[in-house]
Motif scaffolding. Sequence first.
Motif, PDB file in Angstrom:
ATOM      1  N   MET A  18      -1.966 -20.234  16.076  1.00  0.00           N
ATOM      2  CA  MET A  18      -1.812 -21.463  16.846  1.00  0.00           C
ATOM      3  C   MET A  18      -0.577 -22.215  16.367  1.00  0.00           C
ATOM      4  N   SER A  19      -0.257 -23.279  17.078  1.00  0.00           N
ATOM      5  CA  SER A  19       0.841 -24.133  16.619  1.00  0.00           C
ATOM      6  C   SER A  19       0.459 -24.703  15.274  1.00  0.00           C
ATOM      7  N   LYS A  20       1.361 -24.673  14.349  1.00  0.00           N
ATOM      8  CA  LYS A  20       1.027 -25.028  12.974  1.00  0.00           C
ATOM      9  C   LYS A  20       1.525 -26.429  12.652  1.00  0.00           C
ATOM     10  N   ARG A  21       0.688 -27.393  12.921  1.00  0.00           N
ATOM     11  CA  ARG A  21       1.020 -28.777  12.597  1.00  0.00           C
ATOM     12  C   ARG A  21       1.291 -28.919  11.104  1.00  0.00           C
ATOM     13  N   ALA A  22       0.652 -28.029  10.314  1.00  0.00           N
ATOM     14  CA  ALA A  22       0.806 -28.108   8.858  1.00  0.00           C
ATOM     15  C   ALA A  22       2.120 -27.503   8.390  1.00  0.00           C
ATOM     16  N   GLY A  23       2.813 -26.790   9.276  1.00  0.00           N
ATOM     17  CA  GLY A  23       4.086 -26.214   8.871  1.00  0.00           C
ATOM     18  C   GLY A  23       3.986 -24.756   8.469  1.00  0.00           C
ATOM     19  N   THR A  24       2.915 -24.378   7.777  1.00  0.00           N
ATOM     20  CA  THR A  24       2.834 -23.002   7.275  1.00  0.00           C
ATOM     21  C   THR A  24       1.481 -22.341   7.498  1.00  0.00           C
ATOM     22  N   PHE A  25       0.503 -23.026   8.040  1.00  0.00           N
ATOM     23  CA  PHE A  25      -0.816 -22.405   8.173  1.00  0.00           C
ATOM     24  C   PHE A  25      -1.633 -23.041   9.307  1.00  0.00           C
ATOM     25  N   VAL A  26      -2.676 -22.320   9.725  1.00  0.00           N
ATOM     26  CA  VAL A  26      -3.611 -22.819  10.730  1.00  0.00           C
ATOM     27  C   VAL A  26      -4.632 -23.702  10.040  1.00  0.00           C
ATOM     28  N   THR A  27      -4.861 -24.886  10.577  1.00  0.00           N
ATOM     29  CA  THR A  27      -5.720 -25.847   9.897  1.00  0.00           C
ATOM     30  C   THR A  27      -7.182 -25.725  10.304  1.00  0.00           C
ATOM     31  N   LEU A  28      -8.027 -26.276   9.460  1.00  0.00           N
ATOM     32  CA  LEU A  28      -9.451 -26.392   9.767  1.00  0.00           C
ATOM     33  C   LEU A  28      -9.644 -27.124  11.087  1.00  0.00           C
ATOM     34  N   ARG A  29      -8.906 -28.212  11.269  1.00  0.00           N
ATOM     35  CA  ARG A  29      -9.078 -29.021  12.478  1.00  0.00           C
ATOM     36  C   ARG A  29      -8.675 -28.234  13.727  1.00  0.00           C
ATOM     37  N   ASP A  30      -7.665 -27.371  13.621  1.00  0.00           N
ATOM     38  CA  ASP A  30      -7.279 -26.519  14.750  1.00  0.00           C
ATOM     39  C   ASP A  30      -8.467 -25.675  15.216  1.00  0.00           C
ATOM     40  N   VAL A  31      -9.177 -25.082  14.256  1.00  0.00           N
ATOM     41  CA  VAL A  31     -10.309 -24.213  14.583  1.00  0.00           C
ATOM     42  C   VAL A  31     -11.446 -25.023  15.188  1.00  0.00           C
ATOM     43  N   VAL A  32     -11.794 -26.144  14.557  1.00  0.00           N
ATOM     44  CA  VAL A  32     -12.898 -26.975  15.044  1.00  0.00           C
ATOM     45  C   VAL A  32     -12.588 -27.521  16.441  1.00  0.00           C
ATOM     46  N   ASP A  33     -11.353 -27.921  16.669  1.00  0.00           N
ATOM     47  CA  ASP A  33     -10.977 -28.437  17.987  1.00  0.00           C
ATOM     48  C   ASP A  33     -11.093 -27.367  19.066  1.00  0.00           C
ATOM     49  N   GLN A  34     -10.890 -26.111  18.694  1.00  0.00           N
ATOM     50  CA  GLN A  34     -10.961 -25.011  19.659  1.00  0.00           C
ATOM     51  C   GLN A  34     -12.399 -24.666  20.044  1.00  0.00           C
ATOM     52  N   VAL A  35     -13.293 -24.588  19.061  1.00  0.00           N
ATOM     53  CA  VAL A  35     -14.637 -24.048  19.342  1.00  0.00           C
ATOM     54  C   VAL A  35     -15.776 -24.979  18.938  1.00  0.00           C
ATOM     55  N   GLY A  36     -15.484 -26.080  18.249  1.00  0.00           N
ATOM     56  CA  GLY A  36     -16.531 -27.002  17.833  1.00  0.00           C
ATOM     57  C   GLY A  36     -17.082 -26.668  16.455  1.00  0.00           C
ATOM     58  N   PRO A  37     -17.694 -27.656  15.789  1.00  0.00           N
ATOM     59  CA  PRO A  37     -18.188 -27.426  14.421  1.00  0.00           C
ATOM     60  C   PRO A  37     -19.363 -26.463  14.345  1.00  0.00           C
ATOM     61  N   ASP A  38     -20.267 -26.481  15.333  1.00  0.00           N
ATOM     62  CA  ASP A  38     -21.448 -25.616  15.263  1.00  0.00           C
ATOM     63  C   ASP A  38     -21.065 -24.145  15.310  1.00  0.00           C
ATOM     64  N   VAL A  39     -20.205 -23.796  16.256  1.00  0.00           N
ATOM     65  CA  VAL A  39     -19.764 -22.403  16.370  1.00  0.00           C
ATOM     66  C   VAL A  39     -18.982 -21.998  15.125  1.00  0.00           C
ATOM     67  N   THR A  40     -18.098 -22.888  14.675  1.00  0.00           N
ATOM     68  CA  THR A  40     -17.292 -22.586  13.480  1.00  0.00           C
ATOM     69  C   THR A  40     -18.193 -22.267  12.295  1.00  0.00           C
ATOM     70  N   ARG A  41     -19.192 -23.125  12.072  1.00  0.00           N
ATOM     71  CA  ARG A  41     -20.049 -22.948  10.896  1.00  0.00           C
ATOM     72  C   ARG A  41     -20.865 -21.660  11.003  1.00  0.00           C
ATOM     73  N   PHE A  42     -21.486 -21.422  12.151  1.00  0.00           N
ATOM     74  CA  PHE A  42     -22.339 -20.239  12.262  1.00  0.00           C
ATOM     75  C   PHE A  42     -21.519 -18.966  12.084  1.00  0.00           C
ATOM     76  N   VAL A  43     -20.367 -18.888  12.768  1.00  0.00           N
ATOM     77  CA  VAL A  43     -19.562 -17.669  12.693  1.00  0.00           C
ATOM     78  C   VAL A  43     -19.089 -17.409  11.262  1.00  0.00           C
ATOM     79  N   MET A  44     -18.752 -18.467  10.524  1.00  0.00           N
ATOM     80  CA  MET A  44     -18.290 -18.302   9.151  1.00  0.00           C
ATOM     81  C   MET A  44     -19.381 -17.724   8.247  1.00  0.00           C
ATOM     82  N   LEU A  45     -20.632 -17.744   8.711  1.00  0.00           N
ATOM     83  CA  LEU A  45     -21.742 -17.238   7.911  1.00  0.00           C
ATOM     84  C   LEU A  45     -22.314 -15.935   8.455  1.00  0.00           C
TER      85      LEU A  45
END
Length: 581
Positions: A397-424
């Motif tokens: 994705m576009s890297k607002r951080a300059g060098t990496f994809v941020t946590l907020r980028d992921v959460v904004d894309q799919v939401g916190p519930d999906v993010t948390r479940f998939v990470m587990l």
Amino acid sequence: MNLFADIRDVILNCLDQLVAEGVLPGGLNTDPITAEPPRDPAHGDMATNAAMVLAKPAAMKPRDIADALAAKLTDDPRITSAEVAGPGFLNLRLAPSVWQGIAGAVLAEGTDFGRGSLGAGRRVNVEYVSANPTGPLHVGHTRGAVFGDALASLLDFAGFDVTREYYINDGGAQVDVLARSVYLRYLEAHGQEVAFPDGTYPGDYLIAVGEALKAKVGDAYLDKGEQFWLEDVRNFATDAMMDLIRADLKSLGVEMDVFYSEKSLYGTGRIEAALEDLKGKGLIYEGVLEPPKGKKPEDWEPREQTLFRSTEHGDDVDRPVMKSDGGWTYFAPDIAYHYDKVQRGFDLLIDVFGADHGGYVKRMKAAVSALSGGKVPLDIKLTQLVKLFKNGEPFKMSKRAGTFVTLRDVVDQVGPDVTRFVMLTRKNDAMLDFDFDKVLEQSRENPVFYVQYAHARVSSVLRKAAEAGMTLDDAALAQADLTLLDHEAEIALLRKIGEWPRLVEIAARTNEPHRVAFYLYELAGEFHGLWNRGNEVPSLRFLQEDNPKATMAKIALARSAAIVIAAGLGILGVTPAQEMR
């Protein structure tokens, strides 16, 4: 209620009877004896290894023990048969009423069903995320945050007194680099053109920090050497970054109990106190380390350093705690930080690190072992990398951080519930592929959807029953005639629900919250299987027209499944779905 623990107690009681009758010798160690689901469900409801475990110390054949134990077990009304298999395994079948009673227990206890006493109130410190305060959290931190938070919730559910902690790495040189980077943004806010040298942080997230610094100090730092502003800007920038990190964590549903500053260890005597403790135990000395592996002797310059004798506590080599110039190594404040944890009275310490910290595991375990006299265990969990995909291809994705994809980028894309479940959905030390299309897919292949859909289906059934005028709170459902739940598909779902307390205990013992996600997927599978059978066999449908007694029993079953799903999702930090959109 833990049915597997209850049946294990029955097994131990029967063994005591065999000892009293002289069939078995006394003094046998029964700790390794288990009661667990058989590998093949066709073999029964539970299996026990009792005969295999006791054969050698009892100097008896396993089958002889199994035969004697089987005869005792069937005296219990809950056990309808005890069959000896192979050299001495025992497969048990339980009366249907045992499984039917599971639904009543769940309805009575609610989401507390499965809460355990394993922790017995022992104090555990779970340290996770602990990212350098130099920018927003990235996708790798996301996995560590989710894993650590779910683990903390799991341990709380299992009866531990849990403290969630974040260690702020604000004592090293990287914070000076942050300050210099913010100063460049400060100059930029004053209209100056700047260039970011290699090693600084060029991310756009520092633009607002530079502007905020300008708003605070005006032009006070313009054209001034860093001796005039470095310390102030460092503190200002660190505070700003921690505000950003807290906001990132909050977007994921993560809240810490303690934020502990590394900087607080310096100049306060805390590092010295920790090393003095080790010195008093004869574990600090002046010495010269062997050449590191891969170095030719002629390239190695031996020098005397202050060393921690970590090899006496399981490490491969002793570790330096002070450089030859008198400065602390990175390891020294880490020792002091864990000394502080030990001093705070925790019974168990857990650190969640990224995979790149694998080389740090033995030295930290050695330090905690030495500092606590071996009384406080330290478990270090490493979280592997996350690979992002879209349409099956690596995705950036576009890297607002300059060098990496941020946590907020992921959460904004799919939401916190999906993010948390998939990470587990993978064990913490296994690589994880995160496909933005698949995690939003509405199919059985998407575990998030599959589990949430089961809960939503139960909610739909309850809504329809309410529309039909049925009073269906949990107290009313607990009074249903659960003996009507006698179909094999209904009993199969009850069996899976009954495994929940045992699963919680195993996951908490091993510090593996991914087991909860796996279990929920299996439970959802049993529920969906029963639902689909209802399409072919009308008597299995949850709503039975003109048969309110059967409807109450079947909805009691569905509701008990939903309660356990909600409890499991609660541990994972995921909100149960009431309907699918």
